[in-house]
Design a protein around this motif. Structure first.
Motif, PDB file in Angstrom:
ATOM      1  N   MET A  44     -14.607  -2.019  39.356  1.00  0.00           N
ATOM      2  CA  MET A  44     -13.498  -2.956  39.745  1.00  0.00           C
ATOM      3  C   MET A  44     -13.677  -4.362  38.780  1.00  0.00           C
ATOM      4  O   MET A  44     -14.357  -5.258  38.982  1.00  0.00           O
ATOM      5  CB  MET A  44     -13.583  -3.253  41.219  1.00  0.00           C
ATOM      6  N   SER A  45     -13.112  -4.198  37.935  1.00  0.00           N
ATOM      7  CA  SER A  45     -13.373  -5.252  37.151  1.00  0.00           C
ATOM      8  C   SER A  45     -12.294  -6.548  37.307  1.00  0.00           C
ATOM      9  O   SER A  45     -12.839  -7.532  37.218  1.00  0.00           O
ATOM     10  CB  SER A  45     -12.865  -4.809  35.551  1.00  0.00           C
ATOM     11  N   ASN A  46     -11.229  -6.158  37.762  1.00  0.00           N
ATOM     12  CA  ASN A  46     -10.384  -7.436  38.124  1.00  0.00           C
ATOM     13  C   ASN A  46      -9.781  -7.503  39.653  1.00  0.00           C
ATOM     14  O   ASN A  46      -9.306  -6.460  39.933  1.00  0.00           O
ATOM     15  CB  ASN A  46      -9.326  -7.387  37.129  1.00  0.00           C
ATOM     16  N   GLY A  47      -9.861  -8.302  40.149  1.00  0.00           N
ATOM     17  CA  GLY A  47      -9.304  -8.465  41.640  1.00  0.00           C
ATOM     18  C   GLY A  47      -7.914  -8.270  41.890  1.00  0.00           C
ATOM     19  O   GLY A  47      -7.467  -7.859  42.963  1.00  0.00           O
ATOM     20  N   SER A  48      -7.001  -8.196  40.762  1.00  0.00           N
ATOM     21  CA  SER A  48      -5.558  -7.671  40.952  1.00  0.00           C
ATOM     22  C   SER A  48      -5.485  -6.426  40.548  1.00  0.00           C
ATOM     23  O   SER A  48      -4.002  -6.247  40.640  1.00  0.00           O
ATOM     24  CB  SER A  48      -4.863  -9.003  40.311  1.00  0.00           C
ATOM     25  N   ASP A  49      -6.298  -5.772  40.133  1.00  0.00           N
ATOM     26  CA  ASP A  49      -5.836  -4.293  39.590  1.00  0.00           C
ATOM     27  C   ASP A  49      -5.731  -3.300  40.886  1.00  0.00           C
ATOM     28  O   ASP A  49      -6.175  -3.525  41.854  1.00  0.00           O
ATOM     29  CB  ASP A  49      -7.028  -3.769  38.830  1.00  0.00           C
ATOM     30  N   ILE A  50      -4.532  -2.631  40.529  1.00  0.00           N
ATOM     31  CA  ILE A  50      -4.235  -1.677  41.730  1.00  0.00           C
ATOM     32  C   ILE A  50      -5.338  -0.546  41.522  1.00  0.00           C
ATOM     33  O   ILE A  50      -5.520   0.010  40.674  1.00  0.00           O
ATOM     34  CB  ILE A  50      -2.673  -1.204  41.523  1.00  0.00           C
TER      35      ILE A  50
ATOM     36  N   HIS B 286      -7.065   3.103  43.160  1.00  0.00           N
ATOM     37  CA  HIS B 286      -6.774   4.468  43.536  1.00  0.00           C
ATOM     38  C   HIS B 286      -7.911   5.098  44.392  1.00  0.00           C
ATOM     39  O   HIS B 286      -9.102   5.026  44.062  1.00  0.00           O
ATOM     40  CB  HIS B 286      -6.598   5.339  42.213  1.00  0.00           C
ATOM     41  N   GLY B 287      -7.277   5.490  45.454  1.00  0.00           N
ATOM     42  CA  GLY B 287      -8.305   6.396  46.354  1.00  0.00           C
ATOM     43  C   GLY B 287      -7.901   7.797  46.054  1.00  0.00           C
ATOM     44  O   GLY B 287      -7.043   8.316  45.194  1.00  0.00           O
ATOM     45  N   ARG B 288      -8.481   8.903  46.917  1.00  0.00           N
ATOM     46  CA  ARG B 288      -8.317  10.300  46.671  1.00  0.00           C
ATOM     47  C   ARG B 288      -6.958  10.613  46.999  1.00  0.00           C
ATOM     48  O   ARG B 288      -6.240  11.355  46.446  1.00  0.00           O
ATOM     49  CB  ARG B 288      -9.347  11.077  47.820  1.00  0.00           C
ATOM     50  N   HIS B 289      -6.128   9.942  48.108  1.00  0.00           N
ATOM     51  CA  HIS B 289      -4.850  10.232  48.636  1.00  0.00           C
ATOM     52  C   HIS B 289      -3.975   9.005  48.525  1.00  0.00           C
ATOM     53  O   HIS B 289      -2.971   9.210  49.103  1.00  0.00           O
ATOM     54  CB  HIS B 289      -4.984  11.166  49.870  1.00  0.00           C
TER      55      HIS B 289
ATOM     56  N   VAL C 119     -11.399 -10.915  49.697  1.00  0.00           N
ATOM     57  CA  VAL C 119     -12.060  -9.653  49.622  1.00  0.00           C
ATOM     58  C   VAL C 119     -10.876  -8.430  49.148  1.00  0.00           C
ATOM     59  O   VAL C 119     -10.037  -8.556  49.997  1.00  0.00           O
ATOM     60  CB  VAL C 119     -12.868  -9.295  50.867  1.00  0.00           C
ATOM     61  N   ASN C 120     -11.075  -7.828  48.174  1.00  0.00           N
ATOM     62  CA  ASN C 120     -10.264  -6.660  48.101  1.00  0.00           C
ATOM     63  C   ASN C 120     -10.700  -5.548  48.495  1.00  0.00           C
ATOM     64  O   ASN C 120     -12.018  -5.120  48.123  1.00  0.00           O
ATOM     65  CB  ASN C 120     -10.074  -6.562  46.355  1.00  0.00           C
ATOM     66  N   TYR C 121     -10.071  -4.934  49.279  1.00  0.00           N
ATOM     67  CA  TYR C 121     -10.913  -3.593  50.100  1.00  0.00           C
ATOM     68  C   TYR C 121      -9.975  -2.430  50.268  1.00  0.00           C
ATOM     69  O   TYR C 121      -8.626  -2.513  50.226  1.00  0.00           O
ATOM     70  CB  TYR C 121     -11.214  -4.110  51.605  1.00  0.00           C
ATOM     71  N   PRO C 122     -10.495  -1.177  50.415  1.00  0.00           N
ATOM     72  CA  PRO C 122      -9.749   0.069  50.589  1.00  0.00           C
ATOM     73  C   PRO C 122      -9.053   0.087  51.727  1.00  0.00           C
ATOM     74  O   PRO C 122      -9.952  -0.358  52.889  1.00  0.00           O
ATOM     75  CB  PRO C 122     -10.888   1.089  50.181  1.00  0.00           C
TER      76      PRO C 122
END
Length: 138
Positions: free
Chosen positions: A1-7, A9-12, A69-72
């Motif tokens: 995770m290099s950038n806090g604004s990147d979209i 991807h999870g498994r689904h 915090v950027n979280y899944p």
């Protein structure tokens, strides 16, 4: 995770979720110094990493801290908060800072309450307008 604004991807799923958290010290005591805040940053970042989240931004004043915090989506914000507050409280108390020892007692660094606000992406009004403009089938 290099950038806090990147979209991300999870498994689904594909996601971009941020939460603004504010933690207040117990009894709103003014115990934080720059040194303590500098020690808190890596503690919070480490807990976030354990949750596959990212501490995007952190700062605070003498009686509270702000985290972005950027979280899944698989992480419950309440679970993340519990861990962030619990781990940081234990680790800061182990360091035995005089300002904390003098003003707080009973083993609690944080007030039991917190603020959590969702943020990021388009404003609510823009999303609402986009949804309203969808072509409903006839």
């Amino acid at each position: 995770m290099s950038n806090g604004s990147d979209i991300r991807h999870g498994r689904h799923c594909i996601f971009l979720m941020h939460v603004h958290l504010i933690f207040v010290t117990r009894y709103r005591r003014e115990v934080f110094t720059k040194e303590i805040l500098d020690d808190l940053r890596p503690m919070f970042a480490s807990v976030c990493t354990d949750f596959e989240a990212e501490l995007v931004e952190f700062d605070g004043e003498d009686d509270h801290v702000h985290l972005l915090v950027n979280y899944p989506p698989k992480v419950a914000v309440s679970t993340l908060v519990n861990s962030l507050k619990g781990v940081s409280s234990r680790m800061i108390r182990k360091k035995n800072y005089p300002s904390i020892r003098r003003k707080l007692w009973g083993g609690a660094l944080w007030s039991p309450s917190y603020f959590a606000g969702s943020c990021g992406g388009a404003p609510i009004a823009v999303i609402r307008q986009y949804i309203e403009q969808q072509q409903t089938p006839h």
